[in-house]
Write a protein that holds these residues in place. Structure first.
Motif, PDB file in Angstrom:
ATOM      1  N   SER A  90       0.824  -1.212   0.000  1.00 40.81           N
ATOM      2  CA  SER A  90       0.000   0.000   0.000  1.00 40.81           C
ATOM      3  C   SER A  90       0.856   1.259   0.000  1.00 40.81           C
ATOM      4  O   SER A  90       0.579   2.224  -0.719  1.00 40.81           O
ATOM      5  N   LEU A  91       1.900   1.266   0.815  1.00 45.88           N
ATOM      6  CA  LEU A  91       2.765   2.440   0.887  1.00 45.88           C
ATOM      7  C   LEU A  91       3.504   2.676  -0.425  1.00 45.88           C
ATOM      8  O   LEU A  91       3.720   3.831  -0.828  1.00 45.88           O
ATOM      9  N   GLN A  92       3.888   1.611  -1.100  1.00 42.81           N
ATOM     10  CA  GLN A  92       4.550   1.758  -2.400  1.00 42.81           C
ATOM     11  C   GLN A  92       3.626   2.372  -3.433  1.00 42.81           C
ATOM     12  O   GLN A  92       4.043   3.178  -4.266  1.00 42.81           O
ATOM     13  N   LYS A  93       2.349   2.014  -3.384  1.00 40.86           N
ATOM     14  CA  LYS A  93       1.384   2.589  -4.323  1.00 40.86           C
ATOM     15  C   LYS A  93       1.215   4.089  -4.119  1.00 40.86           C
ATOM     16  O   LYS A  93       0.982   4.837  -5.068  1.00 40.86           O
ATOM     17  N   LYS A  94       1.337   4.536  -2.870  1.00 40.46           N
ATOM     18  CA  LYS A  94       1.134   5.951  -2.574  1.00 40.46           C
ATOM     19  C   LYS A  94       2.224   6.821  -3.176  1.00 40.46           C
ATOM     20  O   LYS A  94       2.065   8.048  -3.263  1.00 40.46           O
ATOM     21  N   GLN A  95       3.323   6.232  -3.592  1.00 37.01           N
ATOM     22  CA  GLN A  95       4.418   6.985  -4.194  1.00 37.01           C
ATOM     23  C   GLN A  95       4.361   6.970  -5.720  1.00 37.01           C
ATOM     24  O   GLN A  95       5.243   7.502  -6.380  1.00 37.01           O
ATOM     25  N   SER A  96       3.325   6.356  -6.283  1.00 35.74           N
ATOM     26  CA  SER A  96       3.225   6.250  -7.739  1.00 35.74           C
ATOM     27  C   SER A  96       2.404   7.396  -8.324  1.00 35.74           C
ATOM     28  O   SER A  96       1.621   8.055  -7.639  1.00 35.74           O
TER      29      SER A  96
ATOM     30  N   TYR B 124       4.494  16.247   1.824  1.00 32.74           N
ATOM     31  CA  TYR B 124       4.214  16.056   3.242  1.00 32.74           C
ATOM     32  C   TYR B 124       2.819  15.462   3.414  1.00 32.74           C
ATOM     33  O   TYR B 124       1.830  15.963   2.894  1.00 32.74           O
ATOM     34  N   THR B 125       2.753  14.385   4.128  1.00 30.80           N
ATOM     35  CA  THR B 125       1.466  13.758   4.441  1.00 30.80           C
ATOM     36  C   THR B 125       1.614  12.905   5.690  1.00 30.80           C
ATOM     37  O   THR B 125       2.727  12.478   6.040  1.00 30.80           O
ATOM     38  N   ARG B 126       0.518  12.668   6.359  1.00 30.88           N
ATOM     39  CA  ARG B 126       0.507  11.837   7.565  1.00 30.88           C
ATOM     40  C   ARG B 126      -0.304  10.584   7.261  1.00 30.88           C
ATOM     41  O   ARG B 126      -1.463  10.657   6.851  1.00 30.88           O
ATOM     42  N   ILE B 127       0.320   9.423   7.478  1.00 28.31           N
ATOM     43  CA  ILE B 127      -0.299   8.142   7.116  1.00 28.31           C
ATOM     44  C   ILE B 127      -0.453   7.282   8.362  1.00 28.31           C
ATOM     45  O   ILE B 127       0.495   7.092   9.129  1.00 28.31           O
TER      46      ILE B 127
ATOM     47  N   HIS C  87      -4.047   8.899   3.707  1.00 29.45           N
ATOM     48  CA  HIS C  87      -3.805   8.744   5.141  1.00 29.45           C
ATOM     49  C   HIS C  87      -3.897   7.317   5.691  1.00 29.45           C
ATOM     50  O   HIS C  87      -3.655   7.137   6.880  1.00 29.45           O
ATOM     51  N   ILE C  88      -4.257   6.313   4.897  1.00 29.51           N
ATOM     52  CA  ILE C  88      -4.413   4.953   5.426  1.00 29.51           C
ATOM     53  C   ILE C  88      -3.507   3.992   4.663  1.00 29.51           C
ATOM     54  O   ILE C  88      -3.473   4.006   3.425  1.00 29.51           O
ATOM     55  N   GLY C  89      -2.788   3.161   5.422  1.00 32.59           N
ATOM     56  CA  GLY C  89      -1.943   2.150   4.788  1.00 32.59           C
ATOM     57  C   GLY C  89      -2.669   0.830   4.631  1.00 32.59           C
ATOM     58  O   GLY C  89      -2.812   0.301   3.533  1.00 32.59           O
ATOM     59  N   LEU C  90      -3.159   0.276   5.733  1.00 30.83           N
ATOM     60  CA  LEU C  90      -3.830  -1.026   5.743  1.00 30.83           C
ATOM     61  C   LEU C  90      -5.112  -0.918   6.548  1.00 30.83           C
ATOM     62  O   LEU C  90      -5.122  -0.342   7.635  1.00 30.83           O
ATOM     63  N   LEU C  91      -6.198  -1.463   5.999  1.00 34.40           N
ATOM     64  CA  LEU C  91      -7.490  -1.470   6.692  1.00 34.40           C
ATOM     65  C   LEU C  91      -7.814  -2.901   7.100  1.00 34.40           C
ATOM     66  O   LEU C  91      -7.836  -3.802   6.264  1.00 34.40           O
ATOM     67  N   VAL C  92      -8.064  -3.120   8.397  1.00 38.36           N
ATOM     68  CA  VAL C  92      -8.395  -4.444   8.928  1.00 38.36           C
ATOM     69  C   VAL C  92      -9.847  -4.437   9.387  1.00 38.36           C
ATOM     70  O   VAL C  92     -10.230  -3.621  10.228  1.00 38.36           O
ATOM     71  N   ILE C  93     -10.659  -5.340   8.817  1.00 40.92           N
ATOM     72  CA  ILE C  93     -12.066  -5.463   9.188  1.00 40.92           C
ATOM     73  C   ILE C  93     -12.226  -6.746   9.999  1.00 40.92           C
ATOM     74  O   ILE C  93     -12.109  -7.853   9.465  1.00 40.92           O
ATOM     75  N   ASP C  94     -12.481  -6.620  11.291  1.00 40.57           N
ATOM     76  CA  ASP C  94     -12.655  -7.788  12.165  1.00 40.57           C
ATOM     77  C   ASP C  94     -14.128  -8.196  12.208  1.00 40.57           C
ATOM     78  O   ASP C  94     -15.016  -7.427  11.846  1.00 40.57           O
ATOM     79  N   GLU C  95     -14.375  -9.430  12.657  1.00 41.31           N
ATOM     80  CA  GLU C  95     -15.733  -9.996  12.768  1.00 41.31           C
ATOM     81  C   GLU C  95     -16.469  -9.983  11.432  1.00 41.31           C
ATOM     82  O   GLU C  95     -17.669  -9.730  11.369  1.00 41.31           O
TER      83      GLU C  95
END
Length: 392
Positions: free
Chosen positions: A50-56, A118-121, A180-188
């Protein structure tokens, strides 16, 4: 990844209240298994992708497409999909604990700050699937989690606006996820299998992947496997890690030895092969049940004054505290200790050991024995009478 709380043997000489409080440390113990290593690797690589994609360059194009979508409601996925995966496993085997521990190690800081541009992830955002699989409810929960970390006001703005629709939220969150999001985890995620809105929610997640490029991890129990196998587009996006209960072997024995060493009763005992077999038989290899058995057995022993962790205390915890789980536990190892208990009872009643046909055994005597030893009455009757169980 291992977490072992500090333990001093002198705690066994403390007062009852202090020992009961310290006993809660058992729930803080984390012993990594092969499953833990695989989950860590999977989450780390998904976050890296995901982070690599944000630099493309395609990120700028997708951000522009998402902005157009908020105006004309025509979505166009530029980033591409196939970045979702699943972690399915039986309840209580430690999936959520392994994910939490992996995220703690992967993310040293709650926010990654990039300089150019500049960005916050947020490396990992963990949310729970709504019980009714509400698409809007899940989207708003994602916004709330983002606000908690970034101190932003996306959730407040979305809830105050009367014109906020599900389509608008998807476009908004897609843009937020890009930045701002790298990985999204959906539980349950197993909730999708029993709700009529299940397919709508999974469809929204697939759209979010296409419009944001982030990796989405779906965590749940095996009950949802049938749901994801029902269609090709769901099956190919739900490939991942599948686990069952732990088998009886070196890994299970090692976990039992570590847990058993945390004793807060006054009389210390050593774990034996018989105890390990008993723990496996009465937990079916589910680690969380093993922890509960050892914890509750010591709690009962401290409260009633026996002050010893042995098979009798474990059996009392199993009968009194885990009664609701008896129907879900399927013993696979025969208990060897019962012979000793039976011999002592036969001696007390001046009877010979049970044979194929026992003559003169009174049900009242068996009931008294079952009550005194905390045994299952049906299992006891089977040893002296021919009994056939039927499903009602």
């Amino acid at each position: 990844m291992e977490v072992l709380p500090a333990y001093e043997e002198s705690i066994r000489n403390e007062c009852q209240a202090n020992r009961l409080i310290a006993l809660a440390d058992l729930y803080q113990i984390y012993i990594p298994s092969q499953m833990s290593l695989e989950i860590y690797s999977k989450l780390y690589l998904a976050l890296l992708r995901s982070l690599q994609k944000k630099q493309s360059k395609v990120v700028v194009q997708q951000y522009y497409e998402n902005h157009k979508a908020t105006l004309c409601m025509e979505y166009s996925g530029v980033m591409g999909g196939a970045d979702s995966f699943t972690i399915f496993g039986a309840s209580g085997i430690g999936k959520s604990s392994a994910i939490t521990r992996a995220i703690q190690i992967i993310t040293e800081n709650p926010v990654i700050e990039a300089e150019k541009p500049y960005t916050r992830i947020i490396p990992c955002v963990v949310v729970q699937c709504p019980f009714d699989c509400s698409v809007k409810g899940l989207l708003l929960e994602i916004l709330r989690k983002v606000d908690e970390v970034l101190q932003s006001s996306y959730y407040t703005s979305a809830t105050k606006s009367r014109n906020t629709t599900t389509d608008t939220l998807i476009g908004l969150i897609s843009s937020i996820a890009i930045n701002h999001i790298g990985l999204l985890v959906i539980d349950e995620i197993q909730n999708v299998a029993v709700s009529k809105n299940g397919k709508n929610l999974v469809g929204m997640l697939m759209q979010l992947i296409n419009n944001s490029g982030i990796s989405i991890c779906m965590v749940g129990t095996p009950e949802c496997t049938v749901f994801f196998e029902s269609a090709m587009q769901l099956a190919r996006r739900s490939l991942g890690l599948h686990y069952g209960a732990m088998e009886y072997g070196a890994e299970f024995i090692g976990i039992c030895k570590v847990l058993y060493s945390y004793q807060y009763v006054q009389q210390q005992t050593e774990i034996t092969d018989a105890v390990i077999e008993w723990l496996f038989e009465h937990s079916s290899g589910i680690v969380s049940i093993v922890v509960s058995l050892i914890h509750d057995a010591q709690e009962i022993a401290i409260l009633n004054g026996t002050e010893i962790l042995d098979l009798e205390a474990l059996n009392e915890a199993y009968q009194k505290r885990l009664e609701m789980l008896h129907g879900y536990i399927q013993p696979t190892i025969k208990q060897k200790q019962r012979t000793t208990i039976r011999q002592s009872w036969n001696a007390a009643y001046n009877r010979e050991p049970a044979t194929d046909i026992e003559v003169g055994v009174k049900i009242a005597d068996l009931a008294a024995m079952a009550k005194s030893n905390g045994e299952n009455m049906v299992d006891l009757l089977k040893e002296y009478f021919s009994i056939e169980e039927v499903t009602v």
